[in-house]
Scaffold this motif. Structure first.
Motif, PDB file in Angstrom:
ATOM      1  N   ARG A  62      -1.435  -2.986  -9.960  1.00 55.91           N
ATOM      2  CA  ARG A  62      -0.434  -3.891  -9.409  1.00 55.91           C
ATOM      3  C   ARG A  62       0.288  -4.591 -10.562  1.00 55.91           C
ATOM      4  N   ASP A 117       4.316  -5.312  -7.147  1.00 62.08           N
ATOM      5  CA  ASP A 117       4.419  -3.916  -6.718  1.00 62.08           C
ATOM      6  C   ASP A 117       3.167  -3.136  -7.072  1.00 62.08           C
ATOM      7  N   LEU A 118       2.821  -2.201  -6.209  1.00 65.31           N
ATOM      8  CA  LEU A 118       1.681  -1.329  -6.467  1.00 65.31           C
ATOM      9  C   LEU A 118       2.184   0.000  -6.988  1.00 65.31           C
ATOM     10  N   LEU A 172       4.099   2.690  -4.734  1.00 63.99           N
ATOM     11  CA  LEU A 172       3.385   3.024  -3.502  1.00 63.99           C
ATOM     12  C   LEU A 172       3.999   2.308  -2.308  1.00 63.99           C
ATOM     13  N   ARG A 173       4.125   3.054  -1.212  1.00 61.41           N
ATOM     14  CA  ARG A 173       4.665   2.486   0.022  1.00 61.41           C
ATOM     15  C   ARG A 173       3.873   3.020   1.210  1.00 61.41           C
ATOM     16  N   ASN A 174       4.208   2.583   2.401  1.00 61.00           N
ATOM     17  CA  ASN A 174       3.713   3.132   3.668  1.00 61.00           C
ATOM     18  C   ASN A 174       2.208   3.028   3.858  1.00 61.00           C
ATOM     19  N   GLY A 175       1.601   1.978   3.373  1.00 57.36           N
ATOM     20  CA  GLY A 175       0.159   1.901   3.587  1.00 57.36           C
ATOM     21  C   GLY A 175      -0.445   0.612   3.104  1.00 57.36           C
ATOM     22  N   GLN A 176      -1.757   0.630   2.956  1.00 59.07           N
ATOM     23  CA  GLN A 176      -2.457  -0.581   2.542  1.00 59.07           C
ATOM     24  C   GLN A 176      -3.480  -0.275   1.456  1.00 59.07           C
ATOM     25  N   ASN A 191      11.535  -0.134  -1.811  1.00 58.75           N
ATOM     26  CA  ASN A 191      10.551  -1.049  -1.254  1.00 58.75           C
ATOM     27  C   ASN A 191      10.440  -0.930   0.255  1.00 58.75           C
ATOM     28  N   ASN A 193       9.566   0.772   3.802  1.00 64.17           N
ATOM     29  CA  ASN A 193       8.629   1.721   4.386  1.00 64.17           C
ATOM     30  C   ASN A 193       9.363   2.684   5.309  1.00 64.17           C
ATOM     31  N   SER A 250       2.908  -6.557  -2.549  1.00 64.67           N
ATOM     32  CA  SER A 250       4.233  -6.018  -2.816  1.00 64.67           C
ATOM     33  C   SER A 250       5.060  -6.096  -1.544  1.00 64.67           C
ATOM     34  N   LYS A 251       6.352  -5.883  -1.707  1.00 59.25           N
ATOM     35  CA  LYS A 251       7.253  -5.948  -0.548  1.00 59.25           C
ATOM     36  C   LYS A 251       6.899  -4.904   0.485  1.00 59.25           C
ATOM     37  N   ALA A 252       6.502  -3.718  -0.007  1.00 63.33           N
ATOM     38  CA  ALA A 252       6.167  -2.635   0.926  1.00 63.33           C
ATOM     39  C   ALA A 252       4.924  -3.002   1.732  1.00 63.33           C
ATOM     40  N   TYR A 262       4.708  -3.511   5.731  1.00 63.43           N
ATOM     41  CA  TYR A 262       3.746  -2.737   6.522  1.00 63.43           C
ATOM     42  C   TYR A 262       2.933  -3.653   7.427  1.00 63.43           C
TER      43      TYR A 262
END
Lengths: 313, 339
Positions: free
Chosen positions: A103, A155-156, A182-186, A244, A246, B7-9, B13
């Motif tokens: 991160r 940001d990850l 990374l996007r769309n998840g946890q 950023n 999703n 993060s923003k994403a 989510y």
């Protein structure tokens, strides 16, 4: 909806009575056995390992009364005459080529500071990320001025350990289309010892969930992205890579992401190393049970899952 | 600036999952579910009352979850010199362990501690909740009840945890029994008999007596009678409030947020309710923190909902506290038989 429980009772007192000795009482430890290279023996803090005259002390040990004594709980490792103990629970020890999830903590001149669960923050140089408009090109002054459009604080990202600096901090790179934001998840955090080095750390489960197992113990659970959409060397799209936003995620996928996350939490709580087959078995078991996703976190159901899937191996 | 944790994403989510129908949270809970809460009272042997509380600890693992330690200590205060207040007083303070907030600077940590202390102190030391048995000698001596809370780890929902731990510690508090005593000269007795020789004899016969027969009139000091238990319970143990934090993400609100969830919602509504009896309830404190706004009509609905949640929390906590009382009595008895 709300439930209270008691703290688990520790059996500390009983075990202490059994094993505690006066320091002068010497245990019959066969000092020179069990140190063959490649064989790992477990040890606990305060346990005398060997004589300090014959061996040198490494990490995780100290010398007292001419004995090398372990200072952490973990496995004994020997390289020639150097005895060290690798702790079971410790910060992540990076090695070159490791895949990590990190991160962004800070944006600095021409570099980002990245938290990667290690002793020091990792460094991601501007020169080791993919810049828009061409796969390989020299960085420009304009890139330096708009670093926050690539990565900003919080940001990850997934990256690879490229090298080490003189002070031991690791340098990362994201010069592959599989790496990046990374996007769309946890995100999930588990002890880094539980992530083994696998052939691939990008897992794709048939339930429509992608997993990125960072060797530093950070796990990214996200919606599955098709291979064809992921790659495309020529059409490197900076908008998409550094976005950023999703994608649209349907409820079934969200549910699957939550379920996989809970399975990993339970496995980590039982301190079981993660593999793709284990995860798949556990996921099948969880779906068969037809329970709610949150039920997995209850102690008895978690224990039942662990008992079933470990019995299959 | 505190380091960002999401993060923003991730935020997007979480927000999208919460607003989906049916709503879903990262660990599969519904909006109104709490994580498992672990509670133990009587953890600090030297305190008059203490409790340890953990929200969301993983079942097998050593760490994880929001952990709060609360303890009360009674101190004698002199009312005449101006230190104390007649009838006793309650002072709360909250300390945050730096390991709970590793990314925070010490100044930011101080500010956070101050904020938490203010909310707890203002709510719990309110006259409507004041315990009646904090007075030792009316007008002379009184107890100062200090309630200290330490946040050992923060995994979200620290306000609810603090209030629950405070309630548990206060519930557990025992006030030592006191007996007023009086130092008396024999002078009054002689004076009635022999008024002429009063000045002479009065001077020579001053012997400090240790007489408790007439203590109600002019008690000067007190003693602690030796008794088998630690004292009587603090008055008003049923009144201490519980807090529910409603995290607002219009159109929904949810309880017991984790850290990423807290980071992705802007407004938090804290409601502290006290339930003196089964039917009635009183709102003891209310705070709206964060940026954003709530219209009044919505606020009324939220308060009605909040009261319902708080009642549930209150009853569950009370049940657990009664359990703890029984458990500790059994433990004390076992210890006694072993001896």
């Amino acid at each position: 909806m709300i439930s209270f429980a008691s703290f688990p009772v520790s059996l500390q007192n009983e075990t202490q009575d059994l094993t505690r000795h006066h320091p002068n009482v010497e245990d019959d430890i066969d000092m020179d056995e069990g140190f063959e290279e490649g064989i790992h023996r477990l040890t606990s803090p305060g346990e005398p390992l060997t004589s300090s005259q014959a061996f040198m002390r490494g990490h995780g040990t100290y010398i007292d009364r001419e004995e090398v004594i372990s200072s952490v709980a973990g496995t004994i490792e020997r390289v020639n005459k150097l005895i060290s103990v690798r702790a079971v629970r410790s910060k992540y020890n990076p090695e070159v080529g490791d895949l990590v999830v990190g991160r962004i903590m800070e944006v600095q001149p021409r570099r980002w500071k990245v938290d990667a669960n290690s002793r020091q923050d990792a460094v991601l140089m501007l020169s080791s990320v993919n810049l828009p408009g061409g796969v390989q090109r020299r960085k420009l002054e304009s890139d330096e001025l708009q670093m926050r459009t690539f990565f900003e604080e919080g940001d990850l990202l997934v990256a690879e350990v490229q090298a080490f600096f003189a002070d031991g901090a690791m340098s990362l790179h994201t010069r592959s289309l599989r790496y990046g934001k990374l996007r769309n998840g946890q995100l999930l955090t588990v002890p880094s010892a539980l992530i083994r080095r696998l052939k691939s750390h990008f897992l794709s489960l048939p339930c429509g969930v992608d997993l990125i197992l960072g060797l530093n113990g950070y796990i990214w659970v996200s919606k599955h992205v098709k291979q064809s959409e992921q790659e495309g060397e020529e059409a490197f799209d900076a908008e998409a890579v550094y976005s950023n936003k999703n994608d649209d995620i349907d409820d079934a996928t969200r549910l699957a992401i939550s379920r996989v996350s809970n399975i990993i939490r339970v496995l980590a709580a039982h301190f079981i190393p993660l593999t793709d087959t284990l995860l798949l078995d556990a996921y099948e078991w969880a779906v068969e049970q037809e329970g709610d996703v949150k039920d997995l976190l209850q102690a008895d159901i978690g224990d039942a899952m662990i008992a079933t899937i470990t019995a299959r191996d | 600036m505190a380091a960002p944790s999401t993060s923003k994403a991730e935020k997007a989510y979480i927000q999208a999952s919460l607003q989906a129908s049916p709503p879903l949270r990262a660990d599969g809970r519904t909006l109104l579910d709490f994580r498992t809460i672990l509670l133990e009272t009587g953890v600090a042997p030297l305190a008059n009352g203490s409790a340890r509380l953990n929200i969301g600890k993983a079942t097998q693992e050593g760490g994880g979850g929001t952990e709060v330690l609360a303890a009360t200590k009674l101190e004698v205060e002199d009312v005449e010199t101006g230190d104390g207040v007649d009838g006793g007083r309650l002072v709360c303070s909250v300390t945050c362990s730096p390991s709970a907030y590793p990314h925070m600077s010490s100044i930011a940590l101080d500010e956070l501690q101050y904020d938490l202390t203010t909310i707890l102190n203002q709510t719990l030391s309110h006259p409507s909740l004041h315990p009646k048995n904090l007075s030792i000698l009316p007008g002379k001596k009184s107890w100062l009840l200090s309630l200290d809370l330490v946040v050992l780890a923060d995994a979200g929902n620290v306000f609810d945890a603090l209030f629950m731990a405070a309630r548990a510690a206060l519930w557990d508090t025992k006030v030592p029994r006191t007996r007023a005593i009086q130092y008396q000269t024999r002078r009054s007795g002689y004076a009635s008999k022999n008024t002429d020789a009063m000045e002479v004899e009065g001077e020579s016969n001053i012997t400090s007596g240790f007489d408790t027969r007439d203590m109600a009139r002019a008690a000067a000091d007190f003693e602690l009678p030796d008794y088998w238990d630690e004292g009587e319970v603090l008055d008003g143990r049923d009144r201490w409030p519980v807090c529910v934090t409603l995290n607002l993400l219009p159109p929904v609100h949810f309880l017991d947020a984790t850290l990423p969830e807290e980071a992705s919602t802007t407004i938090k509504l804290l409601l502290a309710f006290s339930f003196p009896s089964n039917t009635q309830s009183s709102l003891q404190a209310m705070r709206l923190t964060g940026s954003g706004e709530v219209v009044l009509a919505q606020m009324k609905l939220l308060m009605a909902d909040g009261e319902r949640y708080a009642r549930e929390v209150f009853h569950a906590l009370e049940l657990k506290l009664r359990d703890e009382d029984i458990r500790r009595n059994v433990k004390a008895r076992d210890k006694f038989t072993v001896r």
